[in-house]
Design a protein around this motif. Structure first.
Motif, PDB file in Angstrom:
ATOM      1  N   ALA A 118      35.342  41.583  79.844  1.00 13.99           N
ATOM      2  CA  ALA A 118      34.664  40.286  79.860  1.00 13.99           C
ATOM      3  C   ALA A 118      33.808  40.113  78.609  1.00 13.99           C
ATOM      4  CB  ALA A 118      33.791  40.160  81.097  1.00 13.99           C
ATOM      5  N   ILE A 119      33.735  38.866  78.171  1.00 17.54           N
ATOM      6  CA  ILE A 119      32.831  38.495  77.073  1.00 17.54           C
ATOM      7  C   ILE A 119      31.856  37.459  77.624  1.00 17.54           C
ATOM      8  CG2 ILE A 119      32.618  37.646  74.716  1.00 17.54           C
ATOM      9  CD1 ILE A 119      35.678  38.074  74.450  1.00 17.54           C
ATOM     10  N   GLY A 120      30.614  37.834  77.733  1.00 16.53           N
ATOM     11  CA  GLY A 120      29.585  36.865  78.091  1.00 16.53           C
ATOM     12  C   GLY A 120      29.061  36.210  76.834  1.00 16.53           C
ATOM     13  N   TYR A 121      28.748  34.923  76.898  1.00 17.41           N
ATOM     14  CA  TYR A 121      28.204  34.268  75.708  1.00 17.41           C
ATOM     15  C   TYR A 121      27.096  33.295  76.085  1.00 17.41           C
ATOM     16  CZ  TYR A 121      31.456  30.395  76.882  1.00 17.41           C
ATOM     17  OH  TYR A 121      32.148  29.382  77.522  1.00 17.41           O
ATOM     18  N   ILE A 122      26.189  33.090  75.122  1.00 18.56           N
ATOM     19  CA  ILE A 122      25.030  32.232  75.329  1.00 18.56           C
ATOM     20  C   ILE A 122      24.737  31.521  74.011  1.00 18.56           C
ATOM     21  CG2 ILE A 122      23.400  34.091  74.753  1.00 18.56           C
ATOM     22  CD1 ILE A 122      21.497  32.949  76.861  1.00 18.56           C
ATOM     23  N   ASN A 123      24.270  30.307  74.085  1.00 15.05           N
ATOM     24  CA  ASN A 123      23.996  29.542  72.876  1.00 15.05           C
ATOM     25  C   ASN A 123      22.546  29.730  72.420  1.00 15.05           C
ATOM     26  OD1 ASN A 123      24.857  27.926  70.780  1.00 15.05           O
ATOM     27  ND2 ASN A 123      24.329  26.011  71.801  1.00 15.05           N
ATOM     28  N   GLN A 124      22.111  30.985  72.435  1.00 10.67           N
ATOM     29  CA  GLN A 124      20.784  31.363  71.974  1.00 10.67           C
ATOM     30  C   GLN A 124      20.924  32.642  71.158  1.00 10.67           C
ATOM     31  OE1 GLN A 124      18.083  29.537  72.504  1.00 10.67           O
ATOM     32  NE2 GLN A 124      19.064  28.097  73.917  1.00 10.67           N
ATOM     33  N   THR A 125      20.096  32.783  70.150  1.00 13.25           N
ATOM     34  CA  THR A 125      20.123  34.007  69.343  1.00 13.25           C
ATOM     35  C   THR A 125      19.276  35.072  70.020  1.00 13.25           C
ATOM     36  OG1 THR A 125      20.381  32.729  67.309  1.00 13.25           O
ATOM     37  CG2 THR A 125      19.630  35.010  67.086  1.00 13.25           C
ATOM     38  N   ILE A 170      26.725  37.225  72.065  1.00  9.36           N
ATOM     39  CA  ILE A 170      27.715  37.650  73.063  1.00  9.36           C
ATOM     40  C   ILE A 170      27.389  39.059  73.551  1.00  9.36           C
ATOM     41  CG2 ILE A 170      29.540  36.217  72.050  1.00  9.36           C
ATOM     42  CD1 ILE A 170      30.772  38.850  70.941  1.00  9.36           C
ATOM     43  N   ALA A 171      27.960  39.400  74.701  1.00 10.96           N
ATOM     44  CA  ALA A 171      27.899  40.763  75.236  1.00 10.96           C
ATOM     45  C   ALA A 171      29.260  41.103  75.807  1.00 10.96           C
ATOM     46  CB  ALA A 171      26.832  40.872  76.316  1.00 10.96           C
ATOM     47  N   VAL A 172      29.653  42.352  75.685  1.00 11.44           N
ATOM     48  CA  VAL A 172      30.943  42.821  76.208  1.00 11.44           C
ATOM     49  C   VAL A 172      30.689  43.736  77.400  1.00 11.44           C
ATOM     50  CG1 VAL A 172      32.911  44.334  75.739  1.00 11.44           C
ATOM     51  CG2 VAL A 172      32.256  42.581  74.076  1.00 11.44           C
ATOM     52  N   GLU A 186      24.435  26.438  78.824  1.00 13.98           N
ATOM     53  CA  GLU A 186      25.361  26.809  77.763  1.00 13.98           C
ATOM     54  C   GLU A 186      25.595  28.317  77.754  1.00 13.98           C
ATOM     55  OE1 GLU A 186      25.274  23.827  74.185  1.00 13.98           O
ATOM     56  OE2 GLU A 186      23.228  24.557  74.519  1.00 13.98           O
ATOM     57  N   THR A 187      25.701  28.861  78.934  1.00 11.25           N
ATOM     58  CA  THR A 187      25.987  30.284  79.116  1.00 11.25           C
ATOM     59  C   THR A 187      27.214  30.420  80.004  1.00 11.25           C
ATOM     60  OG1 THR A 187      23.629  30.798  78.989  1.00 11.25           O
ATOM     61  CG2 THR A 187      25.060  32.499  79.913  1.00 11.25           C
ATOM     62  N   ASN A 188      28.147  31.278  79.623  1.00 14.96           N
ATOM     63  CA  ASN A 188      29.345  31.440  80.433  1.00 14.96           C
ATOM     64  C   ASN A 188      29.985  32.776  80.126  1.00 14.96           C
ATOM     65  OD1 ASN A 188      31.661  30.824  82.135  1.00 14.96           O
ATOM     66  ND2 ASN A 188      31.204  28.664  81.782  1.00 14.96           N
ATOM     67  N   VAL A 189      31.166  32.967  80.663  1.00 14.60           N
ATOM     68  CA  VAL A 189      31.866  34.238  80.504  1.00 14.60           C
ATOM     69  C   VAL A 189      33.370  33.991  80.438  1.00 14.60           C
ATOM     70  CG1 VAL A 189      32.047  34.646  83.003  1.00 14.60           C
ATOM     71  CG2 VAL A 189      32.040  36.605  81.428  1.00 14.60           C
ATOM     72  N   LEU A 190      34.046  34.839  79.703  1.00 12.51           N
ATOM     73  CA  LEU A 190      35.501  34.841  79.648  1.00 12.51           C
ATOM     74  C   LEU A 190      35.957  36.217  80.124  1.00 12.51           C
ATOM     75  CD1 LEU A 190      35.819  33.155  76.158  1.00 12.51           C
ATOM     76  CD2 LEU A 190      36.431  32.104  78.352  1.00 12.51           C
ATOM     77  N   ILE A 191      36.787  36.230  81.149  1.00 14.82           N
ATOM     78  CA  ILE A 191      37.156  37.487  81.816  1.00 14.82           C
ATOM     79  C   ILE A 191      38.666  37.662  81.804  1.00 14.82           C
ATOM     80  CG2 ILE A 191      36.975  38.829  83.951  1.00 14.82           C
ATOM     81  CD1 ILE A 191      34.687  36.898  84.767  1.00 14.82           C
ATOM     82  N   MET A 192      39.097  38.886  81.532  1.00 15.50           N
ATOM     83  CA  MET A 192      40.493  39.253  81.733  1.00 15.50           C
ATOM     84  C   MET A 192      40.553  40.340  82.794  1.00 15.50           C
ATOM     85  SD  MET A 192      43.282  41.215  79.381  1.00 15.50           S
ATOM     86  CE  MET A 192      42.712  42.769  80.036  1.00 15.50           C
TER      87      MET A 192
END
Length: 605
Positions: free
Chosen positions: A595-602, A549-551, A472-478
């Protein structure tokens, strides 16, 4: 004293000396308090000696044997003492041996005298009480033994070694730091170990010589280093121990830059070989040093140690018994890496035959400067096996176990290089987790692993939790353009032509089936791209798939911060951190990408 050293006998003496140093790796590490108390002199010398043992081949031509030894010593050398030692080997080649297949004792003493001279001249600020002092006394001792015609070959050599041993013991009285720590100089001890190994081979019979030459365990098995590192209380003046091998036709090419180098650091040692130069320097500016060296010749190899992090790990209370290791494709701010002692293994950036270390010896700005010239040949490569092994050698001394989270296996050969090296440490628990990610989401996985480790979670449970979180970790990139993906061969030039024509800004994420970047849309403007990224992130939020998330970006610091605030306004999620991408990432994404990286963990940092 009419004896001579045959080339074959000399070859055996060299290997015996090298193996003696390898045997004493642990003891040498314990002695290491000068010039920096980082306890790695034994490892540095043993690394060089293993390289020599692995590569030196028997020959009937003494001069050829010496040139082999010089080259292998230079290429395999690590650290201050290692490079000085390699220059001793280089100096042996500077005296012409009269006969091909044997060395007269007069020639031998002139060879080792040249060895000492070259070693001495390689150091910018030589001090008494070091390896150089012991070399000098050994040469003097051998000259004296030649005057005694009643001594045979073995007795003469033994007499000279005794002089070196006396000089070694006296190093404690010549350097204050050695006296305070009640130790002799580690590099000097390593040199004495080497000549003691030579004497051992010279003194025994043919059967025992054959056993020494056949001994492989000393090379194949890694020394288990002690967990105790007492009296390591000296903060390094400069952060990085930096070494570079350069191909150059001019063996004096570095000499004209000594003043500039001295302004950038200390502990400077310059090594010379056939069309090769090697620089050792302690510095806070590896990028600036590299740019200077690139003017001289082709940079073939670089090695870097973060001495400050090594000092902190060795001396300060650790929050975890599990070492967390990342490669430089994990985009995490340097201040967080330093605060949590997350160990980094640099990937390589290749430019026109030069090899740089990602995030260490080449900056993002320098990378884009190279990319701006279409004539430059630019690429990336996995970390060198030697650097990976070196990281493990250090970490296994201080941690109960090691977890490495490298860039995804489908994206780079880095995973395979690290796995191959980890298998050599049979007595240490090392897990290499395929992150299936790079850049922002990889950084989040590393941060998550570190958080678990500092919370006292066991090694095995961390691995299980990482493998679960990865799903459940991924990234959205422009991307600002497709130039980077075209350059890396990830998309065709025809697709790139269409994108250029339409001035599209592609949107990507990591495909769950292939574990590779996949185009999922496009935008015509930066603002439009930002909006689409946040809309996609909101959809993940609605499905309860995002907690942190991380940018990451390849734009200016200001634009990165603006984007991070925009994401927070649109989604209510505040990034764990905002940082620029690595050079390796930037080569594949190009300028002005977000890019926005995201993970389903706090994750709390």
């Amino acid at each position: 004293m009419g004896d001579v050293l045959s080339t074959e006998l000399f070859y055996g003496m060299i290997l015996s000396g090298a193996k003696q140093v390898i045997h004493n790796e642990n003891e040498l590490n314990q002695l290491n308090v000068f010039p920096v108390a980082d306890r790695d002199t034994g490892t540095n010398l043993a690394t060089m000696m293993r390289y020599i043992v692995d590569n030196l081949s028997i020959t009937k031509d003494t001069q050829e044997l010496l040139h082999q030894l010089s080259q292998h010593g230079l290429v395999g050398s690590c650290g201050n003492s290692g490079l000085i030692f390699s220059q001793f080997f280089y100096g042996l080649t500077q005296h012409h041996v009269a006969e091909k297949t044997k060395v007269k004792l007069h020639d031998f003493v002139e060879m080792i005298a040249q060895g000492y001279t070259c070693a001495y001249n390689s150091v910018s600020n030589p001090k008494p009480g070091t390896i150089l002092t012991v070399m000098e006394k050994w040469v003097e001792g051998y000259r004296e033994s030649l005057k005694n015609t009643s001594l045979n070959l073995v007795e003469g050599f033994k007499s000279s070694v005794a002089k070196a041993q006396t000089a070694l013991n006296d190093t404690m009285n010549q350097l204050e730091v050695l006296r305070l720590n009640h130790v002799v100089d580690a590099g000097a001890q390593g040199f004495v170990n080497f000549i003691e190994g030579m004497l051992k081979f010279l003194s025994v019979g043919q059967d025992q010589r054959a056993l020494i030459l056949a001994e492989q365990s000393v090379v194949d098995n890694l020394t288990q280093l002690s967990h105790e590192f007492e009296d390591v209380n000296e903060l390094p003046t400069f952060r990085y121990c930096f070494e570079t091998v350069i191909r150059s036709l001019d063996e004096n090419a570095l000499d004209v830059h000594k003043t500039k180098l001295e302004q950038m650091g200390d502990s400077i040692v310059i090594g010379r070989g056939a069309q090769l130069l090697k620089l050792h320097i302690h510095t806070n500016q590896p990028e600036a040093v590299t740019q200077l060296l690139a003017q001289i010749g082709d940079i073939l190899y670089q090695k870097i140690d973060d001495m400050l992090m090594q000092y902190n790990i060795a001396n300060l209370p650790r929050k975890s018994r599990v070492a967390i290791v990342a490669d430089t494709m994990a985009d995490i701010p340097l201040e967080l890496i330093q605060a949590h002692n997350i160990y980094r293994i640099p990937l390589q950036v290749k430019v026109n035959g030069n090899s740089f270390l990602d995030k260490f010896s080449i900056s993002l700005a320098q990378t884009f400067a190279y990319l701006s010239n279409p004539d430059n040949r630019i690429g990336t490569a996995a970390p060198s096996a030697a650097l990976v092994a070196r990281s493990f050698q250090f970490l296994q001394q201080h941690y109960d176990s090691i977890i490495v989270i490298p860039v995804g296996k489908a994206l780079s050969s880095t995973y395979d290089v690290i796995v191959n090296q980890s298998r050599k440490y049979r007595d240490k628990l090392i897990s290499v987790v395929d992150s299936q990610m790079n850049s922002a989401p990889l950084g989040l996985l590393v941060a998550y692993a570190n958080q678990l480790a500092e919370a006292g979670i066991s090694h095995e449970e961390i691995v299980v939790k990482l493998e679960s979180a990865r799903k459940e970790t991924n990234v959205l990139i422009m991307l600002n353009s497709l130039e980077g993906l075209i350059r890396s061969g990830r998309i065709s030039k025809s697709m790139g032509f269409i994108a250029r024509l339409l001035r599209l800004k592609p949107l990507l994420h990591m495909d769950a089936q292939t574990n590779k970047p996949k185009v999922i849309g496009a935008a015509f403007t930066r603002k439009g791209g930002w909006k689409k990224l946040t809309e996609l992130l909101k959809k993940q939020q609605e499905q309860n798939k995002v907690k942190s998330i991380a940018v990451v970006h390849t734009d200016s610091y200001e634009h990165g911060e603006i984007f991070a605030k925009y994401v927070t306004r649109q989604t209510g999620l505040k990034p764990c951190y905002t940082t620029h991408a690595s050079s390796v990432s930037a080569i594949h994404t190009d300028k002005n990408s977000f890019a926005i990286g995201y993970i389903n963990q706090t994750i709390t940092l």
